[in-house]
Design an enzyme around this catalytic site. Sequence first.
Site, PDB file in Angstrom:
ATOM      1  N   GLY A 195      -7.382  -0.459  14.168  1.00 10.75           N
ATOM      2  CA  GLY A 195      -8.206  -0.993  15.243  1.00 10.75           C
ATOM      3  C   GLY A 195      -8.415   0.006  16.370  1.00 10.75           C
ATOM      4  CB  CYS A 200      -1.386 -10.944  12.546  1.00 10.76           C
ATOM      5  SG  CYS A 200      -2.908 -11.903  12.492  1.00 10.76           S
ATOM      6  N   GLY A 210      -7.213  -6.518  11.217  1.00  9.54           N
ATOM      7  CA  GLY A 210      -6.331  -5.606  10.498  1.00  9.54           C
ATOM      8  C   GLY A 210      -5.278  -5.042  11.428  1.00  9.54           C
ATOM      9  CB  SER A 211      -2.999  -2.198  11.003  1.00  8.19           C
ATOM     10  OG  SER A 211      -3.838  -1.053  10.950  1.00  8.19           O
ATOM     11  CB  THR A 212      -2.271  -2.300  16.335  1.00  6.51           C
ATOM     12  OG1 THR A 212      -2.065  -3.706  16.560  1.00  6.51           O
ATOM     13  CG2 THR A 212      -2.489  -1.619  17.675  1.00  6.51           C
ATOM     14  CD  GLU A 216      -6.369 -11.723  13.940  1.00  2.86           C
ATOM     15  OE1 GLU A 216      -5.251 -11.162  13.959  1.00  2.86           O
ATOM     16  OE2 GLU A 216      -6.797 -12.364  12.983  1.00  2.86           O
TER      17      GLU A 216
END
Length: 500
Positions: free
Chosen positions: A247, A298, A242-244, A264
Amino acid sequence: MSGGGQGRHGQRLFIGGEWVEPAGGHYEVVNPADESVVGLAPEASPGQVLEAAAAAAEAFEGWSRTRPEQRAAILDRAADIVQREFEPWAELARAETGAPTGIARGMQVGVGVARFRRYAKGALEPVERGLPPQVTEAGPMGRAAVLGALEVRQPVGVVTCITSYNNPWANPAGKVAPALAMGNTVVVKPAPQDPLSVFRMAEALVEAGVPRGVVNVVGGQAVEVGEAAVASPQVDMVSFTGSTAVGQRIAEVCGRSMKRQLMELGGKGAAVVFEDADLDAAVAGIGTTFSFYSGQICTAPTRVIVHRAVYAQLVEKLTAYLGYMKVGDPAAKGTVVGPVISAAHRDRVEAYVELGRKEGARLAYGGARPVVGGGGGRARGRGFYVAPTLLVDCTSDMRVVREEIFGPVVVVVPFEGGEDEAVALANDSDYGLLSYVWSGDAARAFRVARRLRAGGVGVNTIGRNMEAPFGGFKRSGVGRDVGSYALHAYSEVQSIVWAG
């Protein structure tokens, strides 16, 4: 097993080998193409998530001690079942995600089948490796001896798998299958936008014979559901796609109890195009940004860094390429670009396009919201569509160049000099997942590839070797998976030493 996955009021949760009614009721899963209701997804309570983690912890001892052949057989049977149900489950995936039919079939359900097949074989890969013996002299630690050593890969324990909305088959299969192959048990928390496919995957595993508690699937829209799946003291590892930003929050929670992580995260893939590149090949590669999940991927080459000598040609070819990309109903023949996942995400992508214009980028293609629909019983003008968009004459300080848009938008940045300038521009990013190099000089392409701060680099291709390690540098993630690397990611390394 009591009952099936579908209850009277909608999808049930799967906890400890039972289909369970969700404590929080149900919510509607919306088709991004026409805003119709696909089905009713369950809203778990945090308490139910903790029950799922407890069930996984209780099942771990037995499952981790099963023979690899038994785990392989279950994964293989699961692949057979998904293949048997391929047509209806691909249709469901298309409805949930808005992916065109070919993507839903080949890149979603098809890849899900392939990953269960791959890790059925992976369960049989050796987990022990003998190391060279070491001769030690007599000393404070004891008598002289010859010490043997064995490296053993052991399962981590209970793994929480939090999956992404852009691929509700390939992504969870890429987590669940290698985790099970290594002897772990799992709690799967699917993305709230399109969770129904993941429950179908659970049905396949149940029919394949997975023991009670080994696989658990919980879900919901509330943030507390995901938080419980991460924070549970009975969870040993979190695998997240998912999104940084999300994360980073997960990593903070994991750090408190030293949970293992596989992350990831976001990407802003650089596509470096040199003056001797095959421009048609480069355009075809860059164009996948628009056709795969409407840019919601991504790994897309969204940031084009092109030499000034071929800049105008590349922009012209990309603009022409976009002109042939049909935006429309994912179920319609010939559709290349479908909708994005939600109205909120559509608005976010459109806001980035407007921001790019304000920052000084030139709009070479797109920018206006497409009107799709009419015919086939679908209402005209419904759905969450974004026009494929090309922003050119960009500079590396623009937010549209630096931030992940996660939509069908490509930005183009020119460079004047040689390899050093191209590498500097490509590496000037918080992200480092996948980047790309196009050049007619193979030696230069490989030389540049080695200098890029990215977990993977495609040289004159956007193709991926599915045995090569996958993961990111910098804010694009932690750890590596795919192929045997996924088996390593879901294992701990133990050393056993003895005196000969």
